[in-house]
Design a protein around this motif. Sequence first.
Motif, PDB file in Angstrom:
ATOM      1  N   SER A  57      -0.993  36.340  19.253  1.00 24.26           N
ATOM      2  CA  SER A  57      -0.968  36.044  17.831  1.00 24.26           C
ATOM      3  C   SER A  57      -0.385  34.651  17.617  1.00 24.26           C
ATOM      4  CB  SER A  57      -0.130  37.092  17.109  1.00 24.26           C
ATOM      5  OG  SER A  57       0.514  36.531  15.989  1.00 24.26           O
ATOM      6  N   TYR A  58      -1.051  33.866  16.795  1.00 24.96           N
ATOM      7  CA  TYR A  58      -0.547  32.528  16.511  1.00 24.96           C
ATOM      8  C   TYR A  58       0.891  32.584  16.015  1.00 24.96           C
ATOM      9  CZ  TYR A  58       0.047  28.026  14.270  1.00 24.96           C
ATOM     10  OH  TYR A  58       0.536  26.805  13.885  1.00 24.96           O
ATOM     11  N   TYR A  59       1.184  33.610  15.216  1.00 27.25           N
ATOM     12  CA  TYR A  59       2.512  33.693  14.606  1.00 27.25           C
ATOM     13  C   TYR A  59       3.573  34.029  15.651  1.00 27.25           C
ATOM     14  CZ  TYR A  59      -0.634  33.559  10.782  1.00 27.25           C
ATOM     15  OH  TYR A  59      -1.647  33.166   9.964  1.00 27.25           O
ATOM     16  N   ALA A  60       3.225  34.888  16.615  1.00 24.20           N
ATOM     17  CA  ALA A  60       4.167  35.195  17.696  1.00 24.20           C
ATOM     18  C   ALA A  60       4.400  33.950  18.543  1.00 24.20           C
ATOM     19  CB  ALA A  60       3.624  36.334  18.556  1.00 24.20           C
ATOM     20  N   TRP A  61       3.318  33.204  18.747  1.00 28.91           N
ATOM     21  CA  TRP A  61       3.421  31.979  19.539  1.00 28.91           C
ATOM     22  C   TRP A  61       4.318  30.966  18.838  1.00 28.91           C
ATOM     23  CZ3 TRP A  61       0.779  27.108  18.455  1.00 28.91           C
ATOM     24  CH2 TRP A  61       0.922  26.164  19.484  1.00 28.91           C
ATOM     25  N   GLU A  62       4.106  30.812  17.556  1.00 26.30           N
ATOM     26  CA  GLU A  62       4.913  29.871  16.790  1.00 26.30           C
ATOM     27  C   GLU A  62       6.384  30.306  16.797  1.00 26.30           C
ATOM     28  OE1 GLU A  62       4.056  29.503  12.557  1.00 26.30           O
ATOM     29  OE2 GLU A  62       3.876  27.349  12.900  1.00 26.30           O
ATOM     30  N   ALA A  63       6.608  31.619  16.630  1.00 25.18           N
ATOM     31  CA  ALA A  63       7.975  32.140  16.597  1.00 25.18           C
ATOM     32  C   ALA A  63       8.671  31.947  17.943  1.00 25.18           C
ATOM     33  CB  ALA A  63       7.957  33.618  16.216  1.00 25.18           C
ATOM     34  N   ALA A  64       7.887  31.887  19.019  1.00 22.87           N
ATOM     35  CA  ALA A  64       8.451  31.719  20.358  1.00 22.87           C
ATOM     36  C   ALA A  64       8.719  30.248  20.671  1.00 22.87           C
ATOM     37  CB  ALA A  64       7.510  32.319  21.399  1.00 22.87           C
ATOM     38  N   GLY A  65       8.470  29.375  19.712  1.00 27.05           N
ATOM     39  CA  GLY A  65       8.735  27.953  19.940  1.00 27.05           C
ATOM     40  C   GLY A  65       7.529  27.210  20.478  1.00 27.05           C
ATOM     41  N   ARG A  66       6.341  27.749  20.253  1.00 26.79           N
ATOM     42  CA  ARG A  66       5.084  27.110  20.656  1.00 26.79           C
ATOM     43  C   ARG A  66       5.046  26.725  22.134  1.00 26.79           C
ATOM     44  NH1 ARG A  66       2.691  23.762  15.869  1.00 26.79           N
ATOM     45  NH2 ARG A  66       3.397  24.964  14.112  1.00 26.79           N
ATOM     46  N   PRO A  67       5.326  27.683  23.017  1.00 23.23           N
ATOM     47  CA  PRO A  67       5.277  27.351  24.450  1.00 23.23           C
ATOM     48  C   PRO A  67       3.862  27.005  24.895  1.00 23.23           C
ATOM     49  CG  PRO A  67       5.422  29.725  24.125  1.00 23.23           C
ATOM     50  CD  PRO A  67       5.588  29.093  22.761  1.00 23.23           C
ATOM     51  N   VAL A  68       3.763  26.048  25.792  1.00 27.16           N
ATOM     52  CA  VAL A  68       2.478  25.713  26.408  1.00 27.16           C
ATOM     53  C   VAL A  68       2.682  25.732  27.909  1.00 27.16           C
ATOM     54  CG1 VAL A  68       1.672  24.329  24.478  1.00 27.16           C
ATOM     55  CG2 VAL A  68       2.955  23.249  26.316  1.00 27.16           C
ATOM     56  N   HIS A  69       1.597  25.631  28.641  1.00 25.57           N
ATOM     57  CA  HIS A  69       1.740  25.646  30.075  1.00 25.57           C
ATOM     58  C   HIS A  69       2.352  24.347  30.559  1.00 25.57           C
ATOM     59  CE1 HIS A  69      -0.127  26.109  34.330  1.00 25.57           C
ATOM     60  NE2 HIS A  69       1.180  26.248  34.316  1.00 25.57           N
ATOM     61  N   ALA A  70       3.642  24.360  30.834  1.00 22.83           N
ATOM     62  CA  ALA A  70       4.381  23.334  31.547  1.00 22.83           C
ATOM     63  C   ALA A  70       3.811  21.929  31.474  1.00 22.83           C
ATOM     64  CB  ALA A  70       4.510  23.740  33.010  1.00 22.83           C
ATOM     65  N   VAL A  71       3.744  21.385  30.308  1.00 18.72           N
ATOM     66  CA  VAL A  71       3.469  19.967  30.207  1.00 18.72           C
ATOM     67  C   VAL A  71       4.820  19.295  30.091  1.00 18.72           C
ATOM     68  CG1 VAL A  71       2.286  18.156  28.934  1.00 18.72           C
ATOM     69  CG2 VAL A  71       1.325  20.449  29.001  1.00 18.72           C
ATOM     70  N   ARG A  72       5.222  18.635  31.140  1.00 23.52           N
ATOM     71  CA  ARG A  72       6.581  18.120  31.159  1.00 23.52           C
ATOM     72  C   ARG A  72       6.690  16.863  30.318  1.00 23.52           C
ATOM     73  NH1 ARG A  72       8.521  21.539  34.474  1.00 23.52           N
ATOM     74  NH2 ARG A  72       7.390  22.161  36.340  1.00 23.52           N
ATOM     75  N   GLY A  73       7.686  16.842  29.470  1.00 27.60           N
ATOM     76  CA  GLY A  73       7.926  15.643  28.679  1.00 27.60           C
ATOM     77  C   GLY A  73       8.500  14.557  29.544  1.00 27.60           C
ATOM     78  N   SER A  74       8.328  13.318  29.113  1.00 26.57           N
ATOM     79  CA  SER A  74       8.863  12.240  29.935  1.00 26.57           C
ATOM     80  C   SER A  74      10.242  11.836  29.412  1.00 26.57           C
ATOM     81  CB  SER A  74       7.921  11.045  29.909  1.00 26.57           C
ATOM     82  OG  SER A  74       7.616  10.722  28.572  1.00 26.57           O
TER      83      SER A  74
END
Length: 120
Positions: free
Chosen positions: A103-120
């Motif tokens: 669910s988009y809403y569950a995803w948003e509530a979880a902090g919008r995790p994505v597959h390990a795109v590491r920030g620089s």
Amino acid sequence: MAAAEPGRLELALEDVDLAEAEELWTDDDAADHAGWFCVATDPFPCPAPGCAFVAEFMTAAHLILVWEERDDPNLLRHAARAKQVGRNPRVVDYEPSFGPSASYYAWEAAGRPVHAVRGS
Ligand SMILES: [Zn+2]
């Protein structure tokens, strides 16, 4: 029940390959989203380095994002963004055979995790 064996637990953790230790986020409330709506797109490779997953839907952490209403403003906003980058988005009825959903809403509530795109 016997007490846990801390020494053994530590050993077990050391055995874990760090590359394999990272878990993708899952929607714990993974209800049956049949009848919800998702956004089909042209094939789009996962942005995480070294990941071979290719999404054919709008996904997050490899899960198909689903919305309860096809005119949900968030769905339309994401579809518009996908269109801007040439992913040819189409709103379609989600079917479980497409793959795991979140669910988009569950995803948003979880902090919008994505597959390990590491920030620089
Ligand atoms: Zn990936």
